[in-house]
Each structure stands twice: as structure tokens, then as C-alpha cells.
Design a protein around this motif. Structure first.
Motif, PDB file in Angstrom:
ATOM      1  N   GLY A   1      56.587  -7.941  -7.600  1.00 46.50           N
ATOM      2  CA  GLY A   1      55.850  -8.330  -8.803  1.00 46.50           C
ATOM      3  C   GLY A   1      56.527  -8.042 -10.116  1.00 46.50           C
ATOM      4  N   ARG A   2      57.780  -7.617 -10.095  1.00 43.99           N
ATOM      5  CA  ARG A   2      58.480  -7.331 -11.357  1.00 43.99           C
ATOM      6  C   ARG A   2      58.484  -8.546 -12.268  1.00 43.99           C
ATOM      7  NH1 ARG A   2      63.120  -4.808  -7.974  1.00 43.99           N
ATOM      8  NH2 ARG A   2      63.213  -6.995  -7.492  1.00 43.99           N
ATOM      9  N   GLY A   3      58.095  -8.314 -13.525  1.00 47.90           N
ATOM     10  CA  GLY A   3      58.112  -9.395 -14.512  1.00 47.90           C
ATOM     11  C   GLY A   3      56.861 -10.249 -14.522  1.00 47.90           C
ATOM     12  N   LYS A   4      55.942  -9.993 -13.596  1.00 46.24           N
ATOM     13  CA  LYS A   4      54.688 -10.750 -13.542  1.00 46.24           C
ATOM     14  C   LYS A   4      53.587  -9.961 -14.240  1.00 46.24           C
ATOM     15  CE  LYS A   4      56.466 -14.025 -11.001  1.00 46.24           C
ATOM     16  NZ  LYS A   4      56.645 -15.408 -11.504  1.00 46.24           N
ATOM     17  N   ARG A   5      52.584 -10.673 -14.760  1.00 43.21           N
ATOM     18  CA  ARG A   5      51.508 -10.028 -15.515  1.00 43.21           C
ATOM     19  C   ARG A   5      50.168 -10.040 -14.784  1.00 43.21           C
ATOM     20  NH1 ARG A   5      52.130  -6.857 -19.612  1.00 43.21           N
ATOM     21  NH2 ARG A   5      50.328  -7.702 -20.721  1.00 43.21           N
ATOM     22  N   ASN A   6      49.991 -10.985 -13.876  1.00 40.40           N
ATOM     23  CA  ASN A   6      48.722 -11.123 -13.168  1.00 40.40           C
ATOM     24  C   ASN A   6      49.004 -11.218 -11.669  1.00 40.40           C
ATOM     25  OD1 ASN A   6      46.638 -11.586 -15.476  1.00 40.40           O
ATOM     26  ND2 ASN A   6      48.378 -12.898 -15.996  1.00 40.40           N
ATOM     27  N   ILE A   7      48.654 -10.166 -10.954  1.00 40.16           N
ATOM     28  CA  ILE A   7      49.051 -10.030  -9.550  1.00 40.16           C
ATOM     29  C   ILE A   7      47.854  -9.616  -8.703  1.00 40.16           C
ATOM     30  CG2 ILE A   7      50.530  -8.764  -7.928  1.00 40.16           C
ATOM     31  CD1 ILE A   7      52.390  -8.185 -10.319  1.00 40.16           C
ATOM     32  N   ILE A   8      47.771 -10.191  -7.524  1.00 41.02           N
ATOM     33  CA  ILE A   8      46.864  -9.687  -6.501  1.00 41.02           C
ATOM     34  C   ILE A   8      47.708  -9.339  -5.286  1.00 41.02           C
ATOM     35  CG2 ILE A   8      44.939 -10.200  -4.947  1.00 41.02           C
ATOM     36  CD1 ILE A   8      43.880 -12.111  -7.056  1.00 41.02           C
ATOM     37  N   LEU A   9      47.461  -8.179  -4.714  1.00 41.54           N
ATOM     38  CA  LEU A   9      48.098  -7.793  -3.458  1.00 41.54           C
ATOM     39  C   LEU A   9      47.009  -7.603  -2.416  1.00 41.54           C
ATOM     40  CD1 LEU A   9      50.993  -5.443  -2.667  1.00 41.54           C
ATOM     41  CD2 LEU A   9      48.796  -5.008  -1.563  1.00 41.54           C
ATOM     42  N   ALA A  10      47.194  -8.211  -1.264  1.00 41.13           N
ATOM     43  CA  ALA A  10      46.291  -8.017  -0.134  1.00 41.13           C
ATOM     44  C   ALA A  10      47.079  -7.367   0.992  1.00 41.13           C
ATOM     45  CB  ALA A  10      45.696  -9.345   0.329  1.00 41.13           C
ATOM     46  N   ALA A  11      46.567  -6.243   1.481  1.00 41.49           N
ATOM     47  CA  ALA A  11      47.217  -5.515   2.568  1.00 41.49           C
ATOM     48  C   ALA A  11      46.419  -5.727   3.841  1.00 41.49           C
ATOM     49  CB  ALA A  11      47.308  -4.036   2.238  1.00 41.49           C
ATOM     50  N   PHE A  12      47.038  -6.372   4.828  1.00 39.19           N
ATOM     51  CA  PHE A  12      46.376  -6.724   6.084  1.00 39.19           C
ATOM     52  C   PHE A  12      46.806  -5.753   7.178  1.00 39.19           C
ATOM     53  CE2 PHE A  12      46.766 -10.531   3.533  1.00 39.19           C
ATOM     54  CZ  PHE A  12      45.510 -11.105   3.631  1.00 39.19           C
ATOM     55  N   GLY A  13      45.851  -5.030   7.711  1.00 37.23           N
ATOM     56  CA  GLY A  13      46.140  -4.084   8.774  1.00 37.23           C
ATOM     57  C   GLY A  13      44.877  -3.804   9.556  1.00 37.23           C
ATOM     58  N   THR A  14      44.552  -2.519   9.741  1.00 37.02           N
ATOM     59  CA  THR A  14      43.304  -2.152  10.408  1.00 37.02           C
ATOM     60  C   THR A  14      42.114  -2.761   9.675  1.00 37.02           C
ATOM     61  OG1 THR A  14      44.339  -0.088  11.088  1.00 37.02           O
ATOM     62  CG2 THR A  14      41.940  -0.209  11.244  1.00 37.02           C
ATOM     63  N   GLY A  15      42.200  -2.786   8.353  1.00 31.30           N
ATOM     64  CA  GLY A  15      41.236  -3.482   7.500  1.00 31.30           C
ATOM     65  C   GLY A  15      41.994  -4.374   6.543  1.00 31.30           C
ATOM     66  N   ILE A  16      41.348  -4.758   5.450  1.00 34.06           N
ATOM     67  CA  ILE A  16      42.021  -5.511   4.392  1.00 34.06           C
ATOM     68  C   ILE A  16      41.689  -4.839   3.069  1.00 34.06           C
ATOM     69  CG2 ILE A  16      42.299  -7.711   3.195  1.00 34.06           C
ATOM     70  CD1 ILE A  16      41.292  -9.115   5.711  1.00 34.06           C
ATOM     71  N   GLY A  17      42.718  -4.379   2.377  1.00 36.82           N
ATOM     72  CA  GLY A  17      42.536  -3.770   1.065  1.00 36.82           C
ATOM     73  C   GLY A  17      43.223  -4.589   0.004  1.00 36.82           C
ATOM     74  N   GLY A  18      42.803  -4.406  -1.236  1.00 37.36           N
ATOM     75  CA  GLY A  18      43.388  -5.196  -2.307  1.00 37.36           C
ATOM     76  C   GLY A  18      43.702  -4.376  -3.537  1.00 37.36           C
ATOM     77  N   GLY A  19      44.673  -4.845  -4.293  1.00 37.24           N
ATOM     78  CA  GLY A  19      45.015  -4.275  -5.593  1.00 37.24           C
ATOM     79  C   GLY A  19      45.141  -5.403  -6.587  1.00 37.24           C
ATOM     80  N   ILE A  20      44.671  -5.190  -7.808  1.00 35.28           N
ATOM     81  CA  ILE A  20      44.606  -6.263  -8.801  1.00 35.28           C
ATOM     82  C   ILE A  20      45.235  -5.795 -10.109  1.00 35.28           C
ATOM     83  CG2 ILE A  20      43.065  -7.808 -10.078  1.00 35.28           C
ATOM     84  CD1 ILE A  20      40.955  -7.245  -7.835  1.00 35.28           C
TER      85      ILE A  20
ATOM     86  N   LEU B   1      46.230  -2.346 -14.463  1.00 37.18           N
ATOM     87  CA  LEU B   1      45.472  -2.188 -13.236  1.00 37.18           C
ATOM     88  C   LEU B   1      43.991  -2.424 -13.501  1.00 37.18           C
ATOM     89  CD1 LEU B   1      45.541  -1.227 -10.237  1.00 37.18           C
ATOM     90  CD2 LEU B   1      45.059   1.061 -11.110  1.00 37.18           C
ATOM     91  N   TYR B   2      43.361  -3.243 -12.652  1.00 37.33           N
ATOM     92  CA  TYR B   2      41.930  -3.502 -12.787  1.00 37.33           C
ATOM     93  C   TYR B   2      41.179  -2.706 -11.728  1.00 37.33           C
ATOM     94  CZ  TYR B   2      37.435  -5.848 -13.045  1.00 37.33           C
ATOM     95  OH  TYR B   2      36.089  -6.101 -13.175  1.00 37.33           O
ATOM     96  N   SER B   3      40.269  -1.820 -12.191  1.00 38.15           N
ATOM     97  CA  SER B   3      39.516  -0.962 -11.279  1.00 38.15           C
ATOM     98  C   SER B   3      38.051  -1.329 -11.187  1.00 38.15           C
ATOM     99  CB  SER B   3      39.633   0.509 -11.728  1.00 38.15           C
ATOM    100  OG  SER B   3      40.973   0.938 -11.683  1.00 38.15           O
ATOM    101  N   GLY B   4      37.544  -2.115 -12.140  1.00 38.27           N
ATOM    102  CA  GLY B   4      36.135  -2.481 -12.133  1.00 38.27           C
ATOM    103  C   GLY B   4      35.257  -1.465 -12.824  1.00 38.27           C
TER     104      GLY B   4
ATOM    105  N   ALA C   1      36.720  -2.104  -7.525  1.00 41.26           N
ATOM    106  CA  ALA C   1      37.474  -3.361  -7.515  1.00 41.26           C
ATOM    107  C   ALA C   1      38.601  -3.290  -6.485  1.00 41.26           C
ATOM    108  CB  ALA C   1      38.046  -3.646  -8.900  1.00 41.26           C
ATOM    109  N   GLY C   2      38.808  -4.381  -5.778  1.00 42.81           N
ATOM    110  CA  GLY C   2      39.859  -4.426  -4.764  1.00 42.81           C
ATOM    111  C   GLY C   2      39.346  -4.363  -3.341  1.00 42.81           C
ATOM    112  N   GLU C   3      38.013  -4.259  -3.172  1.00 45.25           N
ATOM    113  CA  GLU C   3      37.444  -4.259  -1.810  1.00 45.25           C
ATOM    114  C   GLU C   3      37.350  -5.700  -1.291  1.00 45.25           C
ATOM    115  OE1 GLU C   3      36.811  -1.858   0.199  1.00 45.25           O
ATOM    116  OE2 GLU C   3      37.073  -0.135  -1.135  1.00 45.25           O
TER     117      GLU C   3
END
Length: 332
Positions: free
Chosen positions: A128-147, A153-156, A161-163
């Protein structure tokens, strides 16, 4: 140049390291978390790892600006610990670990949700270097997100935020561990993938993929599915097609809502590589508005095993969610 200690607390292992402000990992250690023994044991293990890292920093004259911790659950720095979630670590919710660490080492402590750490690492030093608006989804045992929105950083409103794993993609679908029916997690996490695979294999009366037979001794795993697809096994290809469809539904919905310039695919399942990433990208047009789709790059995460602890260090460098050693609590 500033340096920070980053701690990535997981249900199985605790990873720790010393990270420079340019993202270089100067030292790395990992120990079992012993989560099943409860919060007191986990905190004892965290303090033990911190002791090792502080001793290393003193030996090699590395100044430490603070300690960052990424953890399951919702962190409230005003309280100094996790106030919700973290169900895989008995008693961790309510443990004021930030306060304990700050008092033990006379240091500022910063903490946030574990997937938040990953998105911060990718934003500062990875895909995400150089980007301003990013969503990351981590797929594993569950699914988590970062925004990340406009570079922040957006926390709500209350830190939840990110669930994104609990976004409903199938109304009235499978019941999630959270109690809601049809959560994305029930379709695109490991358990969702395996459920889909077993249903398709039963429909074909199949007990093997890509020449590998599965039974009680050799249970089916996600790598088995993707390896079978790479061998052009027709049933494995059908399973991967269904997996990528269910994944793309959620990715597309998030792109429509947030209009990011980058969507990062991470987590253990993403290690399947191009067959997984390209499968998602091939489906995305079915679930995304054309204008939103034009502006987004869908890419794989770049930072590996150390992403969480590197992101924890970013919390220190950016001053996010801090419990300060002068006992004046601040929230950003």
C-alpha cells in the motif's frame, strides 16, 4: 532514527521484534502464547518476550521510542487493554496489559486490533505504499479487516471498524460463531472453504483431488484444494471457482462502499497465490460498480510473517491508541 518494539499476540504464538522507522526488522523472536492457560500466563509470556527484546536493545545501544502491541479484540487505551472480543484467549478481555507494560518498563505503550497492525504495515512499507485509501482483508480461521481512509487508520465510533467477516453475504445462511446467519466468514474463511469443498465433493461422490485421496487420517485442507486445481483436477477447479465467487462478493461490496484505490488480500489462505488472487479478480466485475472497479487495484499482501509486529511498531511511530507512561491517557 526512531525504533520501536512490536508485539503480535496470537492464540498460538507471540511474535516480537525491534523495528526501525524505515521498516527494517532489527531483531525477531517468537514464543508460544500458552493461551489456553489464560490471560495471566499470556501476559507473563508477553513480559518475558519484552524483557528479551529490551535486553537486546541495551546490548546493541538501540534506543526504543515505545512498545506497540497488536492483539485480538477491541482495544480501549483509556482503559489500557482489551474491552471486547479476544475470545480465543480466556480472560484477556479486561486485562490492562498496556498499563502493566507501561509501569513495568516506564515506556509509552500503543495497541490496536491485530489485523489493523497488518494494514498499517502494508500501508507504510508494503503493497500500500503511496496509496491513501486502502482496505485489507485477511482470510484465515476467520476474516479480519483493516481500513485506511485519506491516509489515516479508520477505527469507527467505538473501535469495531474492520469486522468485515461479519458482513452478511447470504441472508439466512450458515450460522456464524457470532450468532448471525450468513456472515462472509462462513463462506470465505478456512471453515467456509472446507464446507464448500466437501459439499461439492459429495455431489460428485469424490474422495480425492488431484490424485490425493482424503480420509480420516489425511483430512482435506485448503492447500490440497488449490494444489488440485493447479493440476487441473475438474472438481478442485469447481471448488476454487465457488470459493473465489464467495470471496469476490464481499470484496466487491467493500469496494462499492469505500471506493478504495487499493484492496489488499492477505491472511493464510492468500498463500495459495495467483490461482486464488486471479480467481477473485475474475469474479469481481459481477459484484462491483464499474466506476469503483476502475479506480482500485486488487493485490496480494507483500509483508509476510512479521506484518503484525511491524504494524505494531507503526502504532508507536504514528502515536495511535497510546497509554502514556506519565499516566495521562490520550486517545487518537
Amino acid at each position: 532514527m526512531r525504533n520501536a518494539i512490536g508485539i503480535d499476540l496470537g492464540g498460538t504464538n507471540i511474535k516480537g521484534g525491534i523495528v526501525s522507522e524505515v521498516g527494517k526488522l532489527l531483531e525477531y523472536r517468537t514464543i508460544p502464547s500458552n493461551a489456553a492457560r489464560g490471560a495471566k500466563e499470556v501476559l507473563r509470556r508477553v513480559l518475558s518476550l519484552l524483557e528479551t527484546l529490551f535486553n537486546y536493545s541495551k546490548k546493541y545501544s538501540i534506543d526504543i521510542s515505545g512498545v506497540g502491541v497488536v492483539t485480538p479484540g477491541v482495544v480501549d487505551p483509556d482503559y489500557g487493554g482489551v474491552v471486547g472480543g479476544a475470545y480465543n484467549i480466556p480472560g484477556w478481555c479486561g486485562t490492562p496489559f498496556m498499563k502493566v507494560i507501561s509501569e513495568e518498563y516506564d515506556v509509552d505503550v500503543f495497541a490496536h486490533n491485530d489485523v489493523t497492525g497488518t494494514v498499517l504495515a502494508e500501508y507504510k512499507y508494503g503493497a500500500g505504499r503511496g496509496k491513501r485509501n486502502i482496505i485489507l482483508a485477511a482470510f484465515g480461521t476467520g476474516i479480519g479487516g483493516g481500513i485506511i481512509i485519506d491516509g489515516k487508520l479508520y477505527s469507527g465510533a467505538s473501535g469495531y471498524a474492520g469486522e468485515i467477516g461479519h458482513m452478511v453475504i447470504h441472508a439466512g445462511g450458515y450460522k456464524c460463531t457470532c450468532g448471525i446467519k450468513g456472515c462472509w466468514e462462513e463462506y470465505a474463511s478456512i471453515r467456509g472453504i472446507l464446507r464448500t469443498a466437501k459439499m461439492i465433493m459429495r455431489a460428485h461422490n469424490a474422495d480425492s483431488l488431484g490424485g490425493v485421496k482424503f480420509n480420516e487420517k489425511h483430512g482435506l485442507t485448503p492447500p490440497d484444494i488449490f494444489t488440485g486445481a493447479e493440476k487441473n483436477d475438474p472438481i478442485a477447479l469447481e471448488i476454487v471457482d465457488a470459493i473465489c465467487r464467495d470471496t469476490a462478493i464481499g470484496v466487491g461490496s467493500l469496494i462499492n462502499i469505500f471506493n478504495p484505490d487499493m484492496f489488499i488480500i492477505g491472511g493464510g489462505i492468500s498463500k495459495a497465490g495467483k490461482i486464488y488472487l486471479n480467481g477473485i479478480k475474475s469474479k469481481i466485475a459481477n459484484y462491483t460498480l464499474p466506476d469503483a472497479r476502475k479506480s482500485v487495484d486488487i493485490v496480494a499482501a507483500e509483508i509476510g510473517y512479521e506484518a503484525g509486529l511491524v504494524g505494531a511498531a507503526v502504532l508507536v511511530f504514528e502515536g495511535i491508541n497510546g497509554y502514556f507512561k506519565n499516566r495521562h491517557l490520550k486517545f487518537r
